[in-house]
Design an enzyme around this catalytic site. Structure first.
Site, PDB file in Angstrom:
ATOM      1  N   ASN A  90      35.626  38.238  80.477  1.00 39.24           N
ATOM      2  CA  ASN A  90      34.595  37.757  79.569  1.00 39.24           C
ATOM      3  C   ASN A  90      34.779  36.272  79.297  1.00 39.24           C
ATOM      4  O   ASN A  90      35.872  35.739  79.400  1.00 39.24           O
ATOM      5  CB  ASN A  90      34.639  38.549  78.250  1.00 39.24           C
ATOM      6  CG  ASN A  90      34.370  40.031  78.471  1.00 39.24           C
ATOM      7  OD1 ASN A  90      33.741  40.403  79.463  1.00 39.24           O
ATOM      8  ND2 ASN A  90      34.877  40.862  77.589  1.00 39.24           N
ATOM      9  N   ASP A 111      33.252  34.925  76.430  1.00 41.75           N
ATOM     10  CA  ASP A 111      32.755  34.750  75.046  1.00 41.75           C
ATOM     11  C   ASP A 111      33.837  34.391  74.031  1.00 41.75           C
ATOM     12  O   ASP A 111      33.531  34.132  72.872  1.00 41.75           O
ATOM     13  CB  ASP A 111      32.019  36.036  74.600  1.00 41.75           C
ATOM     14  CG  ASP A 111      32.919  37.289  74.695  1.00 41.75           C
ATOM     15  OD1 ASP A 111      32.389  38.370  75.024  1.00 41.75           O
ATOM     16  OD2 ASP A 111      34.146  37.164  74.457  1.00 41.75           O
ATOM     17  N   HIS A 140      37.551  34.356  84.337  1.00 41.57           N
ATOM     18  CA  HIS A 140      36.249  33.796  84.737  1.00 41.57           C
ATOM     19  C   HIS A 140      35.845  32.602  83.883  1.00 41.57           C
ATOM     20  O   HIS A 140      34.657  32.306  83.750  1.00 41.57           O
ATOM     21  CB  HIS A 140      35.168  34.883  84.665  1.00 41.57           C
ATOM     22  CG  HIS A 140      35.400  36.005  85.647  1.00 41.57           C
ATOM     23  ND1 HIS A 140      34.821  37.237  85.506  1.00 41.57           N
ATOM     24  CD2 HIS A 140      36.158  36.060  86.753  1.00 41.57           C
ATOM     25  CE1 HIS A 140      35.204  38.019  86.516  1.00 41.57           C
ATOM     26  NE2 HIS A 140      36.041  37.326  87.272  1.00 41.57           N
ATOM     27  N   GLY A 154      35.957  48.505  79.394  1.00 38.76           N
ATOM     28  CA  GLY A 154      34.608  47.936  79.402  1.00 38.76           C
ATOM     29  C   GLY A 154      34.302  47.144  80.638  1.00 38.76           C
ATOM     30  O   GLY A 154      33.591  46.138  80.569  1.00 38.76           O
ATOM     31  N   THR A 155      34.837  47.590  81.780  1.00 44.72           N
ATOM     32  CA  THR A 155      34.500  46.883  83.006  1.00 44.72           C
ATOM     33  C   THR A 155      34.034  47.853  84.076  1.00 44.72           C
ATOM     34  O   THR A 155      34.557  48.948  84.224  1.00 44.72           O
ATOM     35  CB  THR A 155      35.675  46.040  83.530  1.00 44.72           C
ATOM     36  OG1 THR A 155      35.235  45.336  84.705  1.00 44.72           O
ATOM     37  CG2 THR A 155      36.894  46.901  83.863  1.00 44.72           C
ATOM     38  N   PRO A 177      32.103  54.204  78.510  1.00 39.34           N
ATOM     39  CA  PRO A 177      31.195  55.330  78.268  1.00 39.34           C
ATOM     40  C   PRO A 177      30.592  55.880  79.572  1.00 39.34           C
ATOM     41  O   PRO A 177      30.092  56.990  79.622  1.00 39.34           O
ATOM     42  CB  PRO A 177      30.079  54.740  77.393  1.00 39.34           C
ATOM     43  CG  PRO A 177      30.481  53.367  77.020  1.00 39.34           C
ATOM     44  CD  PRO A 177      31.614  52.965  77.899  1.00 39.34           C
TER      45      PRO A 177
HETATM   46  C1  BV8 Z   1      35.235  34.942  94.733  1.00 45.94           C
HETATM   47  C2  BV8 Z   1      31.424  34.280  84.666  1.00 45.94           C
HETATM   48  C3  BV8 Z   1      35.756  34.060  96.765  1.00 45.94           C
HETATM   49  C4  BV8 Z   1      30.024  33.738  84.793  1.00 45.94           C
HETATM   50  C5  BV8 Z   1      31.517  36.121  86.279  1.00 45.94           C
HETATM   51  C6  BV8 Z   1      28.703  38.341  98.380  1.00 45.94           C
HETATM   52  C7  BV8 Z   1      28.302  37.049  98.047  1.00 45.94           C
HETATM   53  C8  BV8 Z   1      29.064  36.226  97.189  1.00 45.94           C
HETATM   54  C9  BV8 Z   1      30.253  36.716  96.669  1.00 45.94           C
HETATM   55  C10 BV8 Z   1      30.625  38.010  96.992  1.00 45.94           C
HETATM   56  C11 BV8 Z   1      29.883  38.811  97.841  1.00 45.94           C
HETATM   57  N1  BV8 Z   1      30.529  40.007  97.949  1.00 45.94           N
HETATM   58  C12 BV8 Z   1      31.646  39.985  97.208  1.00 45.94           C
HETATM   59  C13 BV8 Z   1      31.719  38.782  96.630  1.00 45.94           C
HETATM   60  C14 BV8 Z   1      32.768  38.329  95.767  1.00 45.94           C
HETATM   61  C15 BV8 Z   1      32.195  38.352  94.344  1.00 45.94           C
HETATM   62  C16 BV8 Z   1      32.005  39.789  93.933  1.00 45.94           C
HETATM   63  O1  BV8 Z   1      32.950  40.476  93.676  1.00 45.94           O
HETATM   64  N2  BV8 Z   1      30.741  40.234  93.894  1.00 45.94           N
HETATM   65  C17 BV8 Z   1      30.484  41.616  93.528  1.00 45.94           C
HETATM   66  C18 BV8 Z   1      29.282  41.696  92.616  1.00 45.94           C
HETATM   67  C19 BV8 Z   1      30.299  42.411  94.813  1.00 45.94           C
HETATM   68  N3  BV8 Z   1      33.183  37.697  93.542  1.00 45.94           N
HETATM   69  C20 BV8 Z   1      33.136  36.368  93.413  1.00 45.94           C
HETATM   70  O2  BV8 Z   1      32.253  35.658  93.838  1.00 45.94           O
HETATM   71  C21 BV8 Z   1      34.322  35.771  92.697  1.00 45.94           C
HETATM   72  N4  BV8 Z   1      34.851  34.701  93.500  1.00 45.94           N
HETATM   73  O3  BV8 Z   1      35.289  36.022  95.249  1.00 45.94           O
HETATM   74  O4  BV8 Z   1      35.528  33.822  95.398  1.00 45.94           O
HETATM   75  C22 BV8 Z   1      36.145  32.821  97.372  1.00 45.94           C
HETATM   76  C23 BV8 Z   1      37.254  32.854  98.191  1.00 45.94           C
HETATM   77  C24 BV8 Z   1      37.605  31.729  98.813  1.00 45.94           C
HETATM   78  C25 BV8 Z   1      36.887  30.537  98.612  1.00 45.94           C
HETATM   79  C26 BV8 Z   1      35.787  30.510  97.755  1.00 45.94           C
HETATM   80  C27 BV8 Z   1      35.413  31.659  97.120  1.00 45.94           C
HETATM   81  C28 BV8 Z   1      33.908  35.189  91.365  1.00 45.94           C
HETATM   82  C29 BV8 Z   1      33.542  36.309  90.435  1.00 45.94           C
HETATM   83  C30 BV8 Z   1      33.348  35.759  89.023  1.00 45.94           C
HETATM   84  C31 BV8 Z   1      31.870  35.675  88.685  1.00 45.94           C
HETATM   85  N5  BV8 Z   1      31.684  35.273  87.280  1.00 45.94           N
HETATM   86  N6  BV8 Z   1      31.438  35.716  85.003  1.00 45.94           N
HETATM   87  C32 BV8 Z   1      29.142  34.170  83.643  1.00 45.94           C
HETATM   88  O5  BV8 Z   1      29.575  34.990  82.814  1.00 45.94           O
HETATM   89  O6  BV8 Z   1      28.011  33.679  83.592  1.00 45.94           O
HETATM   90  S1  BV8 Z   1      31.498  37.770  86.610  1.00 45.94           S
HETATM   91  C33 BV8 Z   1      30.522  38.559  85.429  1.00 45.94           C
HETATM   92  O7  BV8 Z   1      30.026  39.721  86.015  1.00 45.94           O
HETATM   93  C34 BV8 Z   1      31.322  39.045  84.246  1.00 45.94           C
HETATM   94  O8  BV8 Z   1      32.396  38.183  83.957  1.00 45.94           O
HETATM   95  C35 BV8 Z   1      31.813  40.430  84.647  1.00 45.94           C
HETATM   96  O9  BV8 Z   1      33.142  40.390  85.090  1.00 45.94           O
HETATM   97  C36 BV8 Z   1      30.991  40.747  85.864  1.00 45.94           C
HETATM   98  C37 BV8 Z   1      30.261  42.025  85.763  1.00 45.94           C
HETATM   99  O10 BV8 Z   1      29.370  41.869  84.644  1.00 45.94           O
HETATM  100  P1  BV8 Z   1      28.999  43.154  83.728  1.00 45.94           P
HETATM  101  O11 BV8 Z   1      28.493  44.254  84.553  1.00 45.94           O
HETATM  102  O12 BV8 Z   1      28.253  42.709  82.556  1.00 45.94           O
HETATM  103  O13 BV8 Z   1      30.353  43.530  83.149  1.00 45.94           O
HETATM  104  P2  BV8 Z   1      31.244  44.597  83.711  1.00 45.94           P
HETATM  105  O14 BV8 Z   1      31.347  44.633  85.171  1.00 45.94           O
HETATM  106  O15 BV8 Z   1      32.481  44.318  83.017  1.00 45.94           O
HETATM  107  O16 BV8 Z   1      30.453  45.997  83.296  1.00 45.94           O
HETATM  108  C38 BV8 Z   1      30.170  46.315  81.946  1.00 45.94           C
HETATM  109  C39 BV8 Z   1      30.834  47.669  81.745  1.00 45.94           C
HETATM  110  O17 BV8 Z   1      30.951  47.931  80.360  1.00 45.94           O
HETATM  111  C40 BV8 Z   1      30.014  48.805  82.337  1.00 45.94           C
HETATM  112  O18 BV8 Z   1      30.833  49.590  83.185  1.00 45.94           O
HETATM  113  C41 BV8 Z   1      29.582  49.619  81.097  1.00 45.94           C
HETATM  114  O19 BV8 Z   1      29.565  51.020  81.369  1.00 45.94           O
HETATM  115  C42 BV8 Z   1      30.673  49.304  80.126  1.00 45.94           C
HETATM  116  N7  BV8 Z   1      30.318  49.442  78.709  1.00 45.94           N
HETATM  117  C43 BV8 Z   1      29.088  49.350  78.135  1.00 45.94           C
HETATM  118  N8  BV8 Z   1      29.210  49.542  76.794  1.00 45.94           N
HETATM  119  C44 BV8 Z   1      30.532  49.754  76.540  1.00 45.94           C
HETATM  120  C45 BV8 Z   1      31.243  49.682  77.749  1.00 45.94           C
HETATM  121  N9  BV8 Z   1      32.575  49.865  77.815  1.00 45.94           N
HETATM  122  C46 BV8 Z   1      33.232  50.134  76.668  1.00 45.94           C
HETATM  123  N10 BV8 Z   1      32.624  50.204  75.465  1.00 45.94           N
HETATM  124  C47 BV8 Z   1      31.287  50.017  75.363  1.00 45.94           C
HETATM  125  N11 BV8 Z   1      30.675  50.117  74.165  1.00 45.94           N
END
Ligand code: BV8
Ligand code: ZN
Length: 248
Positions: free
Chosen positions: A101, A103, A118, A186-187, A213
């Site tokens: 996060n 925030d 991040h 929460g991820t 959840p």
């Molecule tokens: C990297 C900051 C490599 C910004 C964020 C294709 C193209 C491009 C890249 C990729 C690709 N395929 C794979 C990649 C790599 C990519 C990646 O993993 N993509 C995924 C989507 C497939 N990763 C990257 O690009 C990373 N860098 O790999 O670099 C590289 C290597 C060499 C040289 C150059 C580069 C960078 C990743 C970081 C991105 N930035 N945040 C901003 O915030 O604006 S990530 C952002 O999204 C959040 O930080 C969070 O981590 C992520 C997911 O967001 P959310 O879904 O909102 O959150 P989360 O996943 O945590 O899910 C919420 C959960 O909470 C749910 O499960 C829900 O059920 C649960 N929940 C809901 N309510 C509750 C709860 N839990 C508990 N209690 C509750 N009440």
């Protein structure tokens, strides 16, 4: 809330705790996760807005998105889940909190050992030379430029396609492999490389707990997965640990 004897034993014996949080822990503070972006932003793909290409394509739109999220994060307060993690830090000899996060609600809740995988949404720096930028961001007239090299000023978050801070990333892998209790809270465990951490912890013998959840792609690998909201169950876990230590 019911907890198994096995879980109680794990809590009693844990010495080195690793916590990974995602946007879900801030949901009860009123901050949207990436997936449930709504309203005006529903027509945009957050993956595009949170990327270098998205910024180059439309720096004004991306800045509008970050300024709105920054204002919401500022107006939000840590919820019971954040506050419980701040108490948890003092209940174990070793405790590290790695968050995805941006925030800073964990900082405001009082945790000390926080690592931001991040980046954060409150700071800015020059896209070209990396110099921090401390002036207010006013995009009415133009996107702010660096006073030193004239580069574009950007928010200090890690965008998709960008590397995570190398020191924090390598520390997270080392600590995840050495912890004996790993809490994934929460991820969705879908964004790499952060999503790799619970798997590494599991493979090195840690007891891995998921709090979410909803089921995630990681659920079947967790030792135990609570289908609960973090702001509900984390205070219960803190209370349980205090009771276990009292009668130990
Ligand atoms: C990297 C900051 C490599 C910004 C964020 C294709 C193209 C491009 C890249 C990729 C690709 N395929 C794979 C990649 C790599 C990519 C990646 O993993 N993509 C995924 C989507 C497939 N990763 C990257 O690009 C990373 N860098 O790999 O670099 C590289 C290597 C060499 C040289 C150059 C580069 C960078 C990743 C970081 C991105 N930035 N945040 C901003 O915030 O604006 S990530 C952002 O999204 C959040 O930080 C969070 O981590 C992520 C997911 O967001 P959310 O879904 O909102 O959150 P989360 O996943 O945590 O899910 C919420 C959960 O909470 C749910 O499960 C829900 O059920 C649960 N929940 C809901 N309510 C509750 C709860 N839990 C508990 N209690 C509750 N009440
Ligand atoms: Zn510069």
């Amino acid at each position: 809330m019911f907890f198994t004897e096995e879980f109680k034993q794990i809590l009693k014996q844990a010495k080195n705790v690793f916590v990974l949080t995602g946007a879900g822990i801030s949901k009860e503070s009123g901050l949207d996760t990436f997936r449930d972006v709504d309203g005006y932003w529903a027509k945009y793909n957050p993956m595009e807005l949170a990327s270098l290409e998205g910024f180059f394509d439309n720096p004004h739109l991306v800045w509008l998105w970050y300024l709105e999220r920054r204002a919401k994060a500022n107006a939000a307060s840590p919820n019971a889940g954040h506050l419980a993690l701040a108490e948890l830090e003092n209940l174990f000899p070793l405790f590290d909190l790695f968050t995805q996060n941006v925030d800073r609600l964990h900082h405001r809740a009082g945790n000390k050992n926080i690592y931001e995988l991040h980046g954060n949404i409150f700071e800015n720096h020059c896209l070209t030379c990396g110099l921090p930028y401390f002036e207010d961001i006013d995009i009415e007239i133009a996107i702010p430029h660096c006073n030193s090299c004239g580069g574009l000023i950007r928010p200090s978050v890690v965008w998709f396609g960008e590397e995570l801070p190398a020191d924090i990333l390598s520390l997270s892998f080392t600590k995840a492999q050495n912890c004996d209790l790993f809490l994934a809270i929460g991820t969705s465990a879908e964004v790499y490389p952060a999503a790799q951490l619970p798997y590494n912890a599991r493979n090195h013998g840690a007891y891995v707990v998921e709090i979410n959840p909803n089921e995630t792609s990681f659920t079947k690998f967790a030792n135990i997965s609570f289908r609960e909201s973090s702001n509900i169950i984390l205070p219960e876990i803190v209370k349980l640990i205090k009771d276990l230590k009292k009668y130990d």
